[in-house]
Design an enzyme around this catalytic site. Structure first.
Site, PDB file in Angstrom:
ATOM      1  N   ARG A   1       0.822  -1.223   0.000  1.00  8.21           N
ATOM      2  CA  ARG A   1       0.000   0.000   0.000  1.00  8.21           C
ATOM      3  C   ARG A   1       0.857   1.274   0.000  1.00  8.21           C
ATOM      4  O   ARG A   1       0.489   2.284   0.617  1.00  8.21           O
ATOM      5  CB  ARG A   1      -0.982   0.016   1.183  1.00  8.21           C
ATOM      6  CG  ARG A   1      -1.963  -1.126   1.195  1.00  8.21           C
ATOM      7  CD  ARG A   1      -2.893  -1.096  -0.006  1.00  8.21           C
ATOM      8  NE  ARG A   1      -3.796  -2.238   0.003  1.00  8.21           N
ATOM      9  CZ  ARG A   1      -3.591  -3.325  -0.751  1.00  8.21           C
ATOM     10  NH1 ARG A   1      -2.563  -3.415  -1.567  1.00  8.21           N
ATOM     11  NH2 ARG A   1      -4.444  -4.326  -0.711  1.00  8.21           N
TER      12      ARG A   1
ATOM     13  N   SER B   1     -11.284  -1.346   3.282  1.00 10.82           N
ATOM     14  CA  SER B   1     -10.545  -1.869   4.441  1.00 10.82           C
ATOM     15  C   SER B   1     -10.066  -0.727   5.326  1.00 10.82           C
ATOM     16  O   SER B   1      -9.385   0.188   4.867  1.00 10.82           O
ATOM     17  CB  SER B   1      -9.326  -2.655   3.973  1.00 10.82           C
ATOM     18  OG  SER B   1      -9.730  -3.795   3.271  1.00 10.82           O
TER      19      SER B   1
ATOM     20  N   GLU C   1      -5.194   1.328   7.102  1.00  9.18           N
ATOM     21  CA  GLU C   1      -4.995   1.344   5.645  1.00  9.18           C
ATOM     22  C   GLU C   1      -5.574   2.640   5.090  1.00  9.18           C
ATOM     23  O   GLU C   1      -5.038   3.233   4.165  1.00  9.18           O
ATOM     24  CB  GLU C   1      -5.703   0.145   5.010  1.00  9.18           C
ATOM     25  CG  GLU C   1      -6.118   0.419   3.577  1.00  9.18           C
ATOM     26  CD  GLU C   1      -5.949  -0.744   2.644  1.00  9.18           C
ATOM     27  OE1 GLU C   1      -5.082  -1.582   2.896  1.00  9.18           O
ATOM     28  OE2 GLU C   1      -6.696  -0.797   1.664  1.00  9.18           O
TER      29      GLU C   1
HETATM   30  N1  EPU Z   1     -12.516 -12.868   7.029  1.00  9.37           N
HETATM   31  C1  EPU Z   1     -13.212 -13.231   8.151  1.00  9.37           C
HETATM   32  N2  EPU Z   1     -14.131 -12.377   8.660  1.00  9.37           N
HETATM   33  C2  EPU Z   1     -14.373 -11.157   8.104  1.00  9.37           C
HETATM   34  C3  EPU Z   1     -13.655 -10.784   6.948  1.00  9.37           C
HETATM   35  C4  EPU Z   1     -12.726 -11.654   6.432  1.00  9.37           C
HETATM   36  O1  EPU Z   1     -13.006 -14.318   8.702  1.00  9.37           O
HETATM   37  O2  EPU Z   1     -15.222 -10.426   8.623  1.00  9.37           O
HETATM   38  C5  EPU Z   1     -11.534 -13.804   6.467  1.00  9.37           C
HETATM   39  C6  EPU Z   1     -11.970 -14.290   5.090  1.00  9.37           C
HETATM   40  O3  EPU Z   1     -12.824 -15.382   5.179  1.00  9.37           O
HETATM   41  C7  EPU Z   1     -10.648 -14.617   4.440  1.00  9.37           C
HETATM   42  C8  EPU Z   1      -9.675 -13.644   5.094  1.00  9.37           C
HETATM   43  O4  EPU Z   1     -10.316 -13.139   6.253  1.00  9.37           O
HETATM   44  O5  EPU Z   1     -10.250 -15.920   4.769  1.00  9.37           O
HETATM   45  C9  EPU Z   1      -9.293 -12.492   4.173  1.00  9.37           C
HETATM   46  O6  EPU Z   1     -10.467 -11.767   3.825  1.00  9.37           O
HETATM   47  P1  EPU Z   1     -10.730 -11.227   2.339  1.00  9.37           P
HETATM   48  O7  EPU Z   1     -10.551 -12.337   1.386  1.00  9.37           O
HETATM   49  O8  EPU Z   1     -12.017 -10.499   2.354  1.00  9.37           O
HETATM   50  O9  EPU Z   1      -9.556 -10.261   2.052  1.00  9.37           O
HETATM   51  P2  EPU Z   1      -8.944  -9.099   2.925  1.00  9.37           P
HETATM   52  O10 EPU Z   1      -7.538  -9.489   3.257  1.00  9.37           O
HETATM   53  O11 EPU Z   1      -9.828  -8.731   4.081  1.00  9.37           O
HETATM   54  C10 EPU Z   1      -7.922  -7.752   0.951  1.00  9.37           C
HETATM   55  C11 EPU Z   1      -7.832  -6.290   0.698  1.00  9.37           C
HETATM   56  C12 EPU Z   1      -9.128  -5.827   0.043  1.00  9.37           C
HETATM   57  C13 EPU Z   1      -9.376  -6.615  -1.241  1.00  9.37           C
HETATM   58  C14 EPU Z   1      -9.471  -8.084  -0.857  1.00  9.37           C
HETATM   59  C15 EPU Z   1      -9.677  -8.989  -2.049  1.00  9.37           C
HETATM   60  C16 EPU Z   1      -6.420  -5.387   2.488  1.00  9.37           C
HETATM   61  C17 EPU Z   1      -6.387  -4.758   3.838  1.00  9.37           C
HETATM   62  N3  EPU Z   1      -7.654  -5.632   1.991  1.00  9.37           N
HETATM   63  O12 EPU Z   1      -8.967  -7.908   1.901  1.00  9.37           O
HETATM   64  O13 EPU Z   1      -8.930  -4.485  -0.320  1.00  9.37           O
HETATM   65  O14 EPU Z   1     -10.586  -6.201  -1.840  1.00  9.37           O
HETATM   66  O15 EPU Z   1      -8.233  -8.486  -0.204  1.00  9.37           O
HETATM   67  O16 EPU Z   1      -8.474  -9.255  -2.681  1.00  9.37           O
HETATM   68  O17 EPU Z   1      -5.389  -5.638   1.901  1.00  9.37           O
HETATM   69  C18 EPU Z   1      -9.228  -2.255   0.348  1.00  9.37           C
HETATM   70  O18 EPU Z   1      -8.012  -2.140   0.147  1.00  9.37           O
HETATM   71  O19 EPU Z   1      -9.932  -1.308   0.781  1.00  9.37           O
HETATM   72  C19 EPU Z   1      -9.829  -3.538   0.123  1.00  9.37           C
HETATM   73  C20 EPU Z   1     -11.106  -3.765   0.316  1.00  9.37           C
END
Ligand code: EPU
Length: 324
Positions: free
Chosen positions: A182, A231, A301
């Site tokens: 980021r 996020s 973030e």
């Molecule tokens: N999860 C939970 N509970 C929740 C949310 C997530 O258990 O309430 C678990 C999911 O099941 C999964 C893991 O956490 O196993 C990761 O969650 P997710 O796949 O939604 O990805 P993320 O790491 O939360 C990142 C980016 C997002 C992007 C997604 C998809 C960051 C901080 N966030 O989210 O980016 O859309 O991957 O690739 O890097 C953003 O930057 O604003 C953003 C939304």
């Protein structure tokens, strides 16, 4: 330090620059909270950005560049400086041109919405940006923060960026930027005005099918139709902020008009009448709950304009802040 009348007069004389005093910033952000900017200026060409930066150089007044406002929270007291914004004239797309090996390259204005670019490229049978479909930021904002999803980061596609600075327009090779999680390591005082991306031709139907699949995943795992900045916190190394926040029981938690999304625990949403204090207070509660439960100190973030996060040190007298 507020913006002097003399600076406003000099800014107003820059061709291609428009300005507003005491401009409300909430409408320019996706979460829709926060106060006003002393001055908001918009630009319809890159040289105007460079001219404005030259005028701002040597002034005590802080400035910040605003993209789509999709990863941003503005303090309730607003921003005591100049907010810069590229207008839609800087959302052009040129190309595709033949690139190295079998690849192609396009050049796009920094104000172009990332999701629109992803769609146009898919329609043209150009692969590389599928992961960005449904992401609400601009191309310039996405490069500045090395936006990413589904394991891909925008930095991996960038061949070069065009930047405006106090000395004019310059170019930086993608390989010369210090890409991080980021962040892109762009020198302070510069504003991205256009980006050259490397893409690979592929079957249009296959690219569009990937879009549908990724949009489907996003719809299942992220809240829809709400005011949010996405996020709130970065993922700690080898961990997921969303999972840690969920594990701490935060889904649905409210503070004033702000709520942790019941769908994804790393999304803060504005229920309609949230203030910035509600949003920042809720983020503090989220952070404390995770630290208590699992020991992680989550890093934001989302960027804060016009203040400091409640858990950070107060601004020291005379310190400039909020300068992008
Ligand atoms: N999860 C939970 N509970 C929740 C949310 C997530 O258990 O309430 C678990 C999911 O099941 C999964 C893991 O956490 O196993 C990761 O969650 P997710 O796949 O939604 O990805 P993320 O790491 O939360 C990142 C980016 C997002 C992007 C997604 C998809 C960051 C901080 N966030 O989210 O980016 O859309 O991957 O690739 O890097 C953003 O930057 O604003 C953003 C939304």
């Amino acid at each position: 330090m507020s913006v002097s009348a003399s600076l406003i007069t000099r800014l107003a004389a820059v061709p291609g620059l428009r300005y507003w005093r005491h401009a409300p910033l909430a409408p320019f952000t996706t979460i829709g909270v926060g106060g006003r900017a002393d001055v908001l200026v918009t630009f319809d060409h890159r040289e105007a950005v460079a001219e404005a930066l030259a005028l701002l150089e040597g002034e005590e007044v802080p400035w910040v560049i605003l993209g789509a406002g999709s990863n941003l929270v503005v303090a309730d007291r607003g921003f005591p400086g100049v907010v810069l914004k590229l207008d839609s004239a800087l959302s052009y797309l040129e190309g595709p041109h033949q690139g190295p090996r079998n690849g192609v390259r396009v050049v796009a204005g920094a104000a172009l919405p990332l999701a629109r670019l992803a769609t146009v490229l898919a329609e043209q049978g150009l692969s590389g940006l599928e992961w960005a479909c449904g992401i609400p930021g601009t191309l310039g904002g996405g490069v500045a923060m090395n936006a990413g999803a589904h394991g891909v980061e925008l930095g991996s596609l960038v061949e070069a960026v065009e930047v405006a600075g106090k000395d004019g327009i310059g170019y930086v090779g993608g390989g010369d930027l210090a890409w991080g999680y980021r962040s892109c390591g762009l020198p302070r005082g510069s504003v991205i005005t256009a980006v050259q991306l490397a893409l690979v031709p592929d079957d249009r139907a296959a690219i569009l099918a990937r879009h549908r699949r990724l949009l489907g995943t996003r719809r299942r795992t992220q809240p829809r139709g709400v005011r949010s900045f996405g996020s709130a916190f970065k993922n700690p190394a080898d961990h997921s902020a969303g999972r840690l926040l969920d594990g701490a029981g935060l889904k649905g938690m409210r503070r004033g008009g702000a709520q942790v999304s019941p769908v994804h625990a790393n999304f803060v949403t504005n229920l309609g009448d949230a203030t910035s204090a509600d949003v920042l207070g809720l983020m503090s509660m989220m952070r404390e709950a995770v630290e208590r439960r699992s020991g992680f100190e989550l890093e934001p973030e989302v960027r804060l304009v016009g203040g400091r996060f409640p858990w950070e040190e107060p601004v020291r007298p005379g310190e400039r802040h909020g300068v992008a």
